[in-house]
Design a protein around this motif. Structure first.
Motif, mmCIF file in Angstrom:
data_model
loop_
_atom_site.group_PDB
_atom_site.id
_atom_site.type_symbol
_atom_site.label_atom_id
_atom_site.label_comp_id
_atom_site.label_asym_id
_atom_site.label_seq_id
_atom_site.Cartn_x
_atom_site.Cartn_y
_atom_site.Cartn_z
ATOM 1 N N ARG A 58 -14.764 -0.941 6.636
ATOM 2 C CA ARG A 58 -14.076 0.204 6.562
ATOM 3 C C ARG A 58 -12.982 0.420 5.969
ATOM 4 O O ARG A 58 -12.120 0.426 7.059
ATOM 5 C CB ARG A 58 -15.710 0.875 7.746
ATOM 6 C CG ARG A 58 -15.790 2.451 7.336
ATOM 7 C CD ARG A 58 -16.420 3.298 8.703
ATOM 8 N NE ARG A 58 -17.681 2.877 7.970
ATOM 9 C CZ ARG A 58 -18.811 3.076 8.775
ATOM 10 N NH1 ARG A 58 -18.936 4.151 9.465
ATOM 11 N NH2 ARG A 58 -19.742 2.689 8.359
ATOM 12 N N CYS A 59 -12.775 2.251 5.527
ATOM 13 C CA CYS A 59 -11.416 2.489 5.613
ATOM 14 C C CYS A 59 -12.015 4.023 4.734
ATOM 15 O O CYS A 59 -12.410 4.261 4.424
ATOM 16 C CB CYS A 59 -9.804 1.627 4.060
ATOM 17 S SG CYS A 59 -8.825 2.232 4.268
ATOM 18 N N ILE A 60 -10.813 5.161 5.660
ATOM 19 C CA ILE A 60 -10.940 6.276 5.384
ATOM 20 C C ILE A 60 -9.432 6.397 5.184
ATOM 21 O O ILE A 60 -8.647 6.178 6.287
ATOM 22 C CB ILE A 60 -11.221 6.885 6.676
ATOM 23 C CG1 ILE A 60 -12.523 6.188 7.166
ATOM 24 C CG2 ILE A 60 -11.090 8.828 6.938
ATOM 25 C CD1 ILE A 60 -13.307 7.211 8.936
ATOM 26 N N PRO A 61 -9.095 6.952 3.690
ATOM 27 C CA PRO A 61 -7.528 8.116 3.856
ATOM 28 C C PRO A 61 -7.590 9.035 4.968
ATOM 29 O O PRO A 61 -8.158 9.660 5.342
ATOM 30 C CB PRO A 61 -8.627 8.674 2.448
ATOM 31 C CG PRO A 61 -9.723 7.844 1.602
ATOM 32 C CD PRO A 61 -10.661 7.688 3.067
ATOM 33 N N GLY A 62 -6.097 8.520 4.681
ATOM 34 C CA GLY A 62 -5.518 9.644 5.918
ATOM 35 C C GLY A 62 -5.101 10.942 5.221
ATOM 36 O O GLY A 62 -5.141 10.824 3.601
ATOM 37 N N GLU A 63 -5.393 11.658 5.872
ATOM 38 C CA GLU A 63 -4.974 12.903 5.114
ATOM 39 C C GLU A 63 -4.485 13.341 4.953
ATOM 40 O O GLU A 63 -3.952 14.505 4.188
ATOM 41 C CB GLU A 63 -5.465 13.985 6.811
ATOM 42 C CG GLU A 63 -5.621 15.736 6.476
ATOM 43 C CD GLU A 63 -6.251 16.974 7.406
ATOM 44 O OE1 GLU A 63 -6.409 17.870 6.621
ATOM 45 O OE2 GLU A 63 -6.630 16.354 8.252
ATOM 46 N N ASN A 64 -2.442 13.106 5.293
ATOM 47 C CA ASN A 64 -1.284 13.479 4.872
ATOM 48 C C ASN A 64 -0.843 11.800 3.333
ATOM 49 O O ASN A 64 0.466 11.756 4.032
ATOM 50 C CB ASN A 64 -0.404 13.238 6.064
ATOM 51 C CG ASN A 64 -0.637 14.260 6.535
ATOM 52 O OD1 ASN A 64 -1.296 14.894 6.136
ATOM 53 N ND2 ASN A 64 -1.016 14.535 8.278
ATOM 54 N N GLU A 65 -1.595 11.070 3.166
ATOM 55 C CA GLU A 65 -0.969 10.243 2.091
ATOM 56 C C GLU A 65 -0.582 11.060 1.210
ATOM 57 O O GLU A 65 -2.069 11.886 1.203
ATOM 58 C CB GLU A 65 -2.685 9.742 1.842
ATOM 59 C CG GLU A 65 -3.524 8.234 2.851
ATOM 60 C CD GLU A 65 -4.310 7.102 2.028
ATOM 61 O OE1 GLU A 65 -4.064 7.193 0.813
ATOM 62 O OE2 GLU A 65 -5.163 6.712 3.389
ATOM 63 N N ASP A 66 0.119 10.018 0.449
ATOM 64 C CA ASP A 66 1.076 11.013 -0.304
ATOM 65 C C ASP A 66 0.128 10.606 -1.893
ATOM 66 O O ASP A 66 0.693 11.376 -2.983
ATOM 67 C CB ASP A 66 2.027 10.666 -1.057
ATOM 68 C CG ASP A 66 3.139 10.295 0.705
ATOM 69 O OD1 ASP A 66 2.763 11.556 0.724
ATOM 70 O OD2 ASP A 66 4.142 9.320 1.000
ATOM 71 N N VAL A 67 -0.313 9.432 -2.376
ATOM 72 C CA VAL A 67 -1.335 9.955 -3.011
ATOM 73 C C VAL A 67 -2.912 9.793 -3.058
ATOM 74 O O VAL A 67 -3.496 9.298 -2.178
ATOM 75 C CB VAL A 67 -1.486 8.182 -3.258
ATOM 76 C CG1 VAL A 67 -1.841 7.165 -4.988
ATOM 77 C CG2 VAL A 67 0.427 7.582 -3.565
ATOM 78 N N LEU A 68 -3.250 10.778 -4.375
ATOM 79 C CA LEU A 68 -3.758 11.011 -4.593
ATOM 80 C C LEU A 68 -4.973 9.912 -4.937
ATOM 81 O O LEU A 68 -4.687 9.550 -6.051
ATOM 82 C CB LEU A 68 -4.233 11.858 -5.588
ATOM 83 C CG LEU A 68 -3.436 13.337 -4.902
ATOM 84 C CD1 LEU A 68 -3.704 14.489 -6.382
ATOM 85 C CD2 LEU A 68 -3.655 14.328 -3.380
ATOM 86 N N LYS A 69 -6.249 10.160 -4.382
ATOM 87 C CA LYS A 69 -7.098 8.495 -5.064
ATOM 88 C C LYS A 69 -8.773 8.422 -4.526
ATOM 89 O O LYS A 69 -9.080 9.277 -3.157
ATOM 90 C CB LYS A 69 -6.310 7.368 -4.061
ATOM 91 C CG LYS A 69 -6.562 7.243 -2.679
ATOM 92 C CD LYS A 69 -5.757 6.247 -2.544
ATOM 93 C CE LYS A 69 -6.254 5.924 -0.810
ATOM 94 N NZ LYS A 69 -4.829 4.366 -0.756
ATOM 95 N N THR A 70 -9.548 7.957 -5.040
ATOM 96 C CA THR A 70 -10.366 7.399 -4.696
ATOM 97 C C THR A 70 -11.049 6.199 -4.015
ATOM 98 O O THR A 70 -9.786 4.765 -4.707
ATOM 99 C CB THR A 70 -11.302 7.741 -5.810
ATOM 100 O OG1 THR A 70 -11.247 9.084 -6.591
ATOM 101 C CG2 THR A 70 -13.179 7.055 -5.876
ATOM 102 N N VAL A 71 -11.727 5.711 -2.816
ATOM 103 C CA VAL A 71 -11.859 5.225 -2.127
ATOM 104 C C VAL A 71 -12.866 4.505 -2.664
ATOM 105 O O VAL A 71 -13.825 5.304 -1.868
ATOM 106 C CB VAL A 71 -11.555 5.225 -0.963
ATOM 107 C CG1 VAL A 71 -11.139 3.789 0.155
ATOM 108 C CG2 VAL A 71 -9.423 5.413 -0.860
ATOM 109 N N VAL A 72 -13.208 3.793 -2.432
ATOM 110 C CA VAL A 72 -15.076 1.932 -1.158
ATOM 111 C C VAL A 72 -14.525 1.345 -0.948
ATOM 112 O O VAL A 72 -13.757 0.726 -1.025
ATOM 113 C CB VAL A 72 -15.431 2.277 -3.193
ATOM 114 C CG1 VAL A 72 -16.590 1.687 -2.687
ATOM 115 C CG2 VAL A 72 -15.478 2.565 -4.530
#
Length: 160
Positions: A58-72
């Motif tokens: 399980r990996c949840i993208p951080g709110e302040n990540e620099d790269v816009l991305k899609t995660v599975v």
């Protein structure tokens, strides 16, 4: 004592990730950050996206990540022993995309397309050695102001 312990669970994760990586269209939806991702070229080396956009945990993208991305990401949950082997549990796919990347030319939302592709890959597929997968539930994952997601989960029955 439960036989076939965590090595079996690791092998199960590996099979699931390998199946995700073989889907050309799913990889396009994850790798390309434009609404016309299905019109893009095939992702040549999908393995490069492991631990970047495809996660075996399980990996949840951080709110302040620099790269816009899609995660599975996947998670194996509620694993239970049956007759001294791990044979039951929940396989959960979590799909997150940056809100600016939600739009899709093929579906209303990028996450809808990815979830439906995952369902086609896994719902009635028994050639992975995962036993029977039975649809369990689907949920919305509204985690922070930048990322939106959906999850789809299956009961794994007799996967040892």
């Amino acid at each position: 004592m439960v036989r076939s312990t965590f090595i079996q669970l690791s092998s199960t994760r590996e099979k699931i990730i390998d199946k995700l990586l073989t889907s050309k269209d799913l990889m396009k939806a994850v790798a390309y950050d434009t609404a016309d991702y299905l019109e893009q070229s095939i992702v040549v080396d999908p393995k490069q996206y492991i631990y970047k956009r495809i996660f075996p945990h399980r990996c949840i993208p951080g709110e302040n990540e620099d790269v816009l991305k899609t995660v599975v990401s996947i998670s194996l949950e509620n694993i239970q022993p049956v007759q001294n082997q791990y044979k039951a549990g929940i396989l959960c796919f979590n799909v997150y995309t940056h809100r600016q990347l939600c739009q899709s030319n093929s579906e209303l939302l990028r996450t809808d397309y990815i979830i439906s592709t995952i369902d086609k890959l896994f719902a009635r597929n028994q050639d992975l050695g995962l036993g029977r997968l039975e649809f369990y539930k689907m949920d919305v994952l509204d985690i922070n102001s930048n990322y939106y997601g959906d999850s789809i989960a299956y009961r794994m029955l007799d996967f040892a």
